[in-house]
Design an enzyme around this catalytic site. Structure first.
Site, PDB file in Angstrom:
ATOM      1  N   ARG A  39      -0.810  -9.816  12.749  1.00 19.63           N
ATOM      2  CA  ARG A  39      -1.347  -8.657  12.015  1.00 19.63           C
ATOM      3  C   ARG A  39      -2.280  -9.123  10.896  1.00 19.63           C
ATOM      4  NH1 ARG A  39       4.049  -6.270  10.396  1.00 19.63           N
ATOM      5  NH2 ARG A  39       2.867  -4.780   9.143  1.00 19.63           N
TER       6      ARG A  39
ATOM      7  N   ARG B  69      -9.268   1.197   9.141  1.00 18.93           N
ATOM      8  CA  ARG B  69      -8.861  -0.188   9.366  1.00 18.93           C
ATOM      9  C   ARG B  69      -9.946  -0.980  10.097  1.00 18.93           C
ATOM     10  NH1 ARG B  69      -2.972   0.237   9.281  1.00 18.93           N
ATOM     11  NH2 ARG B  69      -1.979  -1.764   9.636  1.00 18.93           N
TER      12      ARG B  69
ATOM     13  N   LYS C 188       0.839  -1.219   0.000  1.00 23.12           N
ATOM     14  CA  LYS C 188       0.000   0.000   0.000  1.00 23.12           C
ATOM     15  C   LYS C 188       0.861   1.252   0.000  1.00 23.12           C
ATOM     16  CE  LYS C 188      -2.176  -0.977   3.901  1.00 23.12           C
ATOM     17  NZ  LYS C 188      -1.662  -2.303   4.207  1.00 23.12           N
TER      18      LYS C 188
ATOM     19  N   ARG D 244      11.237  -6.844   4.435  1.00 21.55           N
ATOM     20  CA  ARG D 244      11.184  -5.373   4.397  1.00 21.55           C
ATOM     21  C   ARG D 244      12.319  -4.757   5.222  1.00 21.55           C
ATOM     22  NH1 ARG D 244       5.503  -2.932   4.966  1.00 21.55           N
ATOM     23  NH2 ARG D 244       5.354  -4.303   6.785  1.00 21.55           N
TER      24      ARG D 244
ATOM     25  N   ARG E 104      11.432  -3.262  10.854  1.00 23.24           N
ATOM     26  CA  ARG E 104      10.352  -2.855  11.755  1.00 23.24           C
ATOM     27  C   ARG E 104      10.184  -3.888  12.863  1.00 23.24           C
ATOM     28  NH1 ARG E 104       5.080  -1.014   8.298  1.00 23.24           N
ATOM     29  NH2 ARG E 104       4.074  -2.112  10.002  1.00 23.24           N
TER      30      ARG E 104
HETATM   31  P1  AMP Z   1       1.056  -0.101   9.225  1.00 25.58           P
HETATM   32  O1  AMP Z   1       2.328   0.623   8.945  1.00 25.58           O
HETATM   33  O2  AMP Z   1      -0.108   0.422   8.416  1.00 25.58           O
HETATM   34  O3  AMP Z   1       1.204  -1.592   9.144  1.00 25.58           O
HETATM   35  O4  AMP Z   1       0.676   0.241  10.747  1.00 25.58           O
HETATM   36  C1  AMP Z   1       1.537  -0.110  11.813  1.00 25.58           C
HETATM   37  C2  AMP Z   1       0.731  -0.217  13.097  1.00 25.58           C
HETATM   38  O5  AMP Z   1       0.154   1.064  13.424  1.00 25.58           O
HETATM   39  C3  AMP Z   1      -0.464  -1.156  13.039  1.00 25.58           C
HETATM   40  O6  AMP Z   1      -0.104  -2.510  13.249  1.00 25.58           O
HETATM   41  C4  AMP Z   1      -1.314  -0.612  14.172  1.00 25.58           C
HETATM   42  O7  AMP Z   1      -0.802  -0.970  15.448  1.00 25.58           O
HETATM   43  C5  AMP Z   1      -1.126   0.893  14.026  1.00 25.58           C
HETATM   44  N1  AMP Z   1      -2.142   1.481  13.123  1.00 25.58           N
HETATM   45  C6  AMP Z   1      -1.916   2.087  11.919  1.00 25.58           C
HETATM   46  N2  AMP Z   1      -3.061   2.524  11.395  1.00 25.58           N
HETATM   47  C7  AMP Z   1      -4.053   2.179  12.263  1.00 25.58           C
HETATM   48  C8  AMP Z   1      -5.462   2.361  12.277  1.00 25.58           C
HETATM   49  N3  AMP Z   1      -6.096   2.967  11.273  1.00 25.58           N
HETATM   50  N4  AMP Z   1      -6.141   1.904  13.354  1.00 25.58           N
HETATM   51  C9  AMP Z   1      -5.521   1.302  14.372  1.00 25.58           C
HETATM   52  N5  AMP Z   1      -4.189   1.091  14.424  1.00 25.58           N
HETATM   53  C10 AMP Z   1      -3.461   1.523  13.379  1.00 25.58           C
END
Ligand code: AMP
Length: 282
Positions: free
Chosen positions: A228, A139, A62, A173, A217
């Site tokens: 996840r 989300r 994404k 990654r 990460r």
């Molecule tokens: P990502 O980089 O999108 O994988 O996000 C990393 C982490 O940030 C996720 O695993 C969640 O813990 C938190 N996070 C990001 N966006 C959201 C969201 N819209 N709602 C809840 N937690 C989020």
């Protein structure tokens, strides 16, 4: 945009009372039909902006595609995961609380996410930003409902890859701790699911100056990636249905890495890279 920020703020502090109907932040823009999906892609004519959402499992790409499109279309790419990671890097009181949640692969509360997003939109507005490509938000169906109440989303792009590829991509990654760019050391070659063609992706190697600064990460370990993904299917997959029922979901099965996928994505979005580059330069 100001109305949207205010509403996000009120929704994060008022236990989601029914604030009010939509803020007509975006104008409905030219629609063009897309041959494989029953969705119209509202691509901006000159002077208008897009309000798009990117959905997809962790590791699907994404960030990569949203960021490329944001450069092409001249709208900000707003990734809530990046907002969370920026907060984690700070010494703020929220940071410790967030680290525990994020490092376990869990979702942060809607209240925290809406606050971070409002702040980001506010800063963007001060810089004159218009439009957006959201990545990682919404989300949950609740977040999608809130977003629907505060603004109009033109299009939701749902990126898809087989689960085995997603895990490999997350484990491969790497991020440059200095420039922040994402790379991937995984070399992917998996059989397609349900008769789909084989998927191959060459590694996305960092340039020499980034090699010694690469980090992984904390939530990209195998167990956490699986958690996840489980959370995605449980909480985020219903968001796909939410937008599908509104006729806004554009399904896109990634055919491979960036060289194969980027031109196809532009094609399904009815975007001409050359034309946009030229008009941006004009
Ligand atoms: P990502 O980089 O999108 O994988 O996000 C990393 C982490 O940030 C996720 O695993 C969640 O813990 C938190 N996070 C990001 N966006 C959201 C969201 N819209 N709602 C809840 N937690 C989020």
């Amino acid at each position: 945009m100001a109305a949207m920020i205010r509403l996000f703020r009120s929704s994060s502090s008022s236990s989601y009372s029914r604030y009010f109907s939509t803020a007509a932040v975006s104008e409905t823009v030219k629609s063009q039909s897309y041959p494989r999906n029953p969705v119209t892609t509202n691509v901006e004519p000159k002077g208008k902006t897009v309000q798009w959402v990117f959905l997809g499992c962790p590791g699907v790409g994404k960030g990569t595609y949203a960021s490329r499109l944001s450069t092409l279309l001249g709208v900000p790419h707003i990734a809530t995961g990046d907002l969370v990671r920026d907060e984690l890097k700070s010494s703020g009181s929220l940071s410790k609380q967030l680290a525990e949640i994020v490092n376990q692969g869990k979702l942060v509360s809607d209240e925290i996410i809406l606050n971070l997003l409002s702040k980001r939109l506010e800063n963007g507005e001060a810089k004159g930003e218009a439009g957006f490509i959201l990545d990682g938000f919404p989300r949950t169906v609740r977040q999608a409902e809130i977003l629907t109440e505060v603004t109009d989303i033109d299009l939701v792009v749902n990126l898809k890859l087989p689960e085995s590829v997603l895990v490999e991509k997350c484990l491969g990654r790497r991020i440059c701790s200095e420039c922040g760019k994402n790379f991937n050391v995984a070399s992917i070659d998996v059989a397609g699911e349900n008769g789909a063609p084989r998927i191959t992706m060459a590694p996305l190697n960092p340039p020499t100056q980034c090699i010694s600064k690469l980090i992984t990460r904390a939530d990209d370990t195998e167990d956490i990636v699986k958690e996840r993904l489980r959370i995605y299917w449980d909480k985020s997959q219903p968001v796909e249905d939410f937008y599908r029922s509104q006729g806004k979901l554009l399904e896109f099965d990634l055919p491979g890495g960036i060289p194969e996928s980027w031109p196809k994505l532009l094609e399904v979005l009815n975007l001409d890279e050359q034309e946009h580059k030229l008009s941006a330069a004009a």
